[in-house]
Design a protein around this motif. Structure first.
Motif, PDB file in Angstrom:
ATOM      1  N   GLN A  49       1.440  -9.369   0.332  1.00 30.80           N
ATOM      2  CA  GLN A  49       2.901  -9.324   0.188  1.00 30.80           C
ATOM      3  C   GLN A  49       3.378  -7.889   0.092  1.00 30.80           C
ATOM      4  N   ALA A  50       2.652  -7.070  -0.665  1.00 27.56           N
ATOM      5  CA  ALA A  50       3.031  -5.668  -0.827  1.00 27.56           C
ATOM      6  C   ALA A  50       2.969  -4.926   0.500  1.00 27.56           C
ATOM      7  N   TYR A  51       1.920  -5.147   1.282  1.00 28.44           N
ATOM      8  CA  TYR A  51       1.789  -4.466   2.574  1.00 28.44           C
ATOM      9  C   TYR A  51       2.915  -4.860   3.520  1.00 28.44           C
ATOM     10  N   ASP A  52       3.303  -6.126   3.488  1.00 28.62           N
ATOM     11  CA  ASP A  52       4.403  -6.567   4.355  1.00 28.62           C
ATOM     12  C   ASP A  52       5.712  -5.917   3.930  1.00 28.62           C
ATOM     13  N   GLU A  53       5.945  -5.833   2.610  1.00 25.11           N
ATOM     14  CA  GLU A  53       7.186  -5.243   2.118  1.00 25.11           C
ATOM     15  C   GLU A  53       7.231  -3.731   2.354  1.00 25.11           C
ATOM     16  N   ILE A  54       6.088  -3.062   2.197  1.00 27.22           N
ATOM     17  CA  ILE A  54       6.052  -1.607   2.303  1.00 27.22           C
ATOM     18  C   ILE A  54       6.000  -1.140   3.755  1.00 27.22           C
ATOM     19  N   PHE A  55       5.102  -1.755   4.543  1.00 26.45           N
ATOM     20  CA  PHE A  55       4.830  -1.245   5.888  1.00 26.45           C
ATOM     21  C   PHE A  55       5.367  -2.131   7.019  1.00 26.45           C
ATOM     22  N   GLY A  56       5.914  -3.299   6.676  1.00 29.26           N
ATOM     23  CA  GLY A  56       6.335  -4.246   7.701  1.00 29.26           C
ATOM     24  C   GLY A  56       7.270  -3.647   8.739  1.00 29.26           C
ATOM     25  N   GLN A  57       8.330  -2.964   8.288  1.00 30.67           N
ATOM     26  CA  GLN A  57       9.309  -2.381   9.209  1.00 30.67           C
ATOM     27  C   GLN A  57       8.677  -1.285  10.055  1.00 30.67           C
ATOM     28  N   ALA A  58       7.832  -0.463   9.445  1.00 32.63           N
ATOM     29  CA  ALA A  58       7.176   0.621  10.175  1.00 32.63           C
ATOM     30  C   ALA A  58       6.255   0.067  11.259  1.00 32.63           C
ATOM     31  N   VAL A  59       5.558  -1.033  10.957  1.00 29.12           N
ATOM     32  CA  VAL A  59       4.688  -1.664  11.952  1.00 29.12           C
ATOM     33  C   VAL A  59       5.514  -2.183  13.122  1.00 29.12           C
ATOM     34  N   ARG A  60       6.631  -2.840  12.828  1.00 27.11           N
ATOM     35  CA  ARG A  60       7.474  -3.386  13.901  1.00 27.11           C
ATOM     36  C   ARG A  60       8.036  -2.270  14.782  1.00 27.11           C
ATOM     37  N   GLU A  61       8.483  -1.192  14.168  1.00 28.99           N
ATOM     38  CA  GLU A  61       9.014  -0.066  14.950  1.00 28.99           C
ATOM     39  C   GLU A  61       7.929   0.579  15.800  1.00 28.99           C
ATOM     40  N   TYR A  62       6.737   0.696  15.234  1.00 28.40           N
ATOM     41  CA  TYR A  62       5.614   1.268  15.986  1.00 28.40           C
ATOM     42  C   TYR A  62       5.263   0.388  17.183  1.00 28.40           C
ATOM     43  N   ASN A  63       5.171  -0.916  16.963  1.00 29.54           N
ATOM     44  CA  ASN A  63       4.837  -1.836  18.049  1.00 29.54           C
ATOM     45  C   ASN A  63       5.889  -1.849  19.140  1.00 29.54           C
ATOM     46  N   ASP A  64       7.156  -1.698  18.774  1.00 34.78           N
ATOM     47  CA  ASP A  64       8.230  -1.676  19.768  1.00 34.78           C
ATOM     48  C   ASP A  64       8.108  -0.484  20.708  1.00 34.78           C
ATOM     49  N   ARG A  65       7.484   0.593  20.235  1.00 37.72           N
ATOM     50  CA  ARG A  65       7.341   1.798  21.058  1.00 37.72           C
ATOM     51  C   ARG A  65       6.131   1.738  21.996  1.00 37.72           C
ATOM     52  N   GLN A  66       5.275   0.741  21.783  1.00 32.72           N
ATOM     53  CA  GLN A  66       4.053   0.669  22.564  1.00 32.72           C
ATOM     54  C   GLN A  66       4.261  -0.100  23.862  1.00 32.72           C
ATOM     55  N   LYS A  67       3.834   0.487  24.972  1.00 33.07           N
ATOM     56  CA  LYS A  67       3.905  -0.185  26.263  1.00 33.07           C
ATOM     57  C   LYS A  67       2.659  -1.011  26.533  1.00 33.07           C
ATOM     58  N   ARG A  68       1.585  -0.676  25.822  1.00 28.32           N
ATOM     59  CA  ARG A  68       0.321  -1.391  26.001  1.00 28.32           C
ATOM     60  C   ARG A  68       0.113  -2.362  24.827  1.00 28.32           C
ATOM     61  N   ALA A  69      -0.131  -3.611  25.153  1.00 31.35           N
ATOM     62  CA  ALA A  69      -0.283  -4.634  24.111  1.00 31.35           C
ATOM     63  C   ALA A  69      -1.490  -4.356  23.225  1.00 31.35           C
ATOM     64  N   ASP A  70      -2.549  -3.746  23.798  1.00 33.75           N
ATOM     65  CA  ASP A  70      -3.756  -3.529  23.008  1.00 33.75           C
ATOM     66  C   ASP A  70      -3.607  -2.403  21.994  1.00 33.75           C
ATOM     67  N   ARG A  71      -2.503  -1.660  22.037  1.00 31.02           N
ATOM     68  CA  ARG A  71      -2.271  -0.600  21.069  1.00 31.02           C
ATOM     69  C   ARG A  71      -1.387  -1.062  19.904  1.00 31.02           C
ATOM     70  N   LYS A  72      -0.910  -2.282  19.962  1.00 33.74           N
ATOM     71  CA  LYS A  72      -0.057  -2.798  18.903  1.00 33.74           C
ATOM     72  C   LYS A  72      -0.898  -3.215  17.696  1.00 33.74           C
ATOM     73  N   ILE A  73      -0.289  -3.152  16.521  1.00 36.57           N
ATOM     74  CA  ILE A  73      -0.963  -3.475  15.266  1.00 36.57           C
ATOM     75  C   ILE A  73      -0.591  -4.896  14.856  1.00 36.57           C
ATOM     76  N   ASP A  74      -1.590  -5.759  14.779  1.00 34.38           N
ATOM     77  CA  ASP A  74      -1.334  -7.146  14.374  1.00 34.38           C
ATOM     78  C   ASP A  74      -1.129  -7.247  12.860  1.00 34.38           C
ATOM     79  N   CYS A  75      -2.007  -6.592  12.103  1.00 32.59           N
ATOM     80  CA  CYS A  75      -1.922  -6.646  10.636  1.00 32.59           C
ATOM     81  C   CYS A  75      -2.370  -5.305  10.086  1.00 32.59           C
ATOM     82  N   TYR A  76      -1.458  -4.561   9.486  1.00 31.02           N
ATOM     83  CA  TYR A  76      -1.801  -3.227   8.995  1.00 31.02           C
ATOM     84  C   TYR A  76      -2.792  -3.303   7.825  1.00 31.02           C
TER      85      TYR A  76
END
Length: 333
Positions: A49-76
């Motif tokens: 729960q803490a990781y989702d609250e702390i890093f959730g938005q950052a993970v989503r923003e990072y994934n949105d910038r990735q053009k390659r699916a294999d570079r996206k983060i499923d679970c930080y």
């Protein structure tokens, strides 16, 4: 005689133990469960729960910038668990005095520890506290507190905020001078001083142990190993951005045989059409080719410098290890 402040920072933590979950503590004989009602839970958040609250938005923003699916983060959280140099959660164990001069029923010391936890966020804005537990149910010990936290550092590469303890402490103003005065040692010294000040407010006669360069000549084994880990982390942190900068291009297959463009001849004119997707791939290939030998050599030279620093660290560590063994000063920091 003043009571001694004990502040141990490490990477082993157990929420089940801290909240006295019977699945974890049922066979732990050092706990007297008739006294567990005296324990205090100040803060308790599950790690996922803490990781989702702390890093959730950052993970989503990072994934949105990735053009390659294999570079996206499923679970930080899972990503950090697999990292050999990082830890999902760090834990401090803090106490005032010992069994002989304090014990489990010391109400003033208990309140001082609670105050210390309540003021954690002000002292450590980049260390997200997810658990704070005061234990008064271990008869062979004394009242003490477990503090579980996650480092949250701002970064310019990758995710905008990441788990990085060394970078986090630097952003809080702590500097590494040498193996005797690293960022973690400096931070722990500040935390001991903060608890000592709180003890004075509660009229508790307490003092924290002297640090290296004051009255102690050698690091304790715990401080020594943490110092080694921290300096290794510093080297890795300096090298990582360089690796990431080149990694995007290494993952592109720039071999001519691996890149096939579907050409179609246009009628009546000597031209061919290329699909838009193929054109985008062609642009990526061209971008990869623009990474010239000079940039690659720069990375290699930088890595050689860091490897040399690592070698020097190993030599100093071996010398320090020998001194620690000879000094026979084995104890907790």
């Amino acid at each position: 005689m003043p009571k001694t402040i004990s502040f141990h920072n490490g990477t082993v933590w157990s929420r089940g133990h801290n909240i006295r979950d019977e699945r974890y503590t049922g066979k732990q004989e050092h706990i007297d469960f008739s006294l567990t009602a005296n324990n205090v839970i100040i803060r308790d958040v599950s790690v996922r729960q803490a990781y989702d609250e702390i890093f959730g938005q950052a993970v989503r923003e990072y994934n949105d910038r990735q053009k390659r699916a294999d570079r996206k983060i499923d679970c930080y959280y899972d990503k950090i668990k697999k990292d050999k140099r990082k830890h999902p959660v760090y834990e401090c164990i803090v106490q005032i005095g010992d069994k002989n001069d304090t014990g489990n029923s010391a109400e003033l010391e208990k309140q001082a520890l609670i105050r210390f936890a309540e003021e954690w966020d002000k002292r450590n804005p980049n260390l997200s506290l997810i658990g704070a537990y005061v234990h008064c149910d271990e008869p062979d010990g004394t009242v003490h507190m477990h503090l579980d936290y996650i480092p949250v550092a701002e970064c310019s590469k990758g995710m905008l905020i990441q788990n990085s303890l060394d970078r986090d402490l630097q952003q809080q103003g702590f500097k590494s001078e040498n193996i005797h005065q690293t960022t973690q040692i400096a931070w722990q010294e500040r935390e001991r001083e903060a608890l000592t000040a709180i003890c004075r407010e509660f009229l508790i006669d307490a003092q924290h142990s002297q640090g290296i360069g004051k009255r102690r000549k050698y690091l304790t084994p715990q401080e020594y190993h943490r110092a080694k880990d921290e300096q290794q982390a510093q080297i890795d942190n300096e090298l990582q951005p360089l690796k990431e900068e080149l990694d995007e291009y290494r993952q592109l297959d720039v071999a001519a045989k691996a890149f096939i463009v579907d050409e179609k001849k246009l009628p009546f004119i000597k031209r061919v059409s290329v699909a838009e997707d193929d054109m985008e791939r062609l642009k990526e290939q061209a971008k990869a080719y623009r990474i010239n030998q000079t940039e690659i050599n720069t990375l290699r030279k930088r890595k050689a410098t860091l490897d040399k620093r690592q070698s020097e660290l190993d030599e100093r560590s071996a010398s320090l290890d020998k001194k620690n063994n000879n000094s026979k000063k084995i104890g907790r920091p």
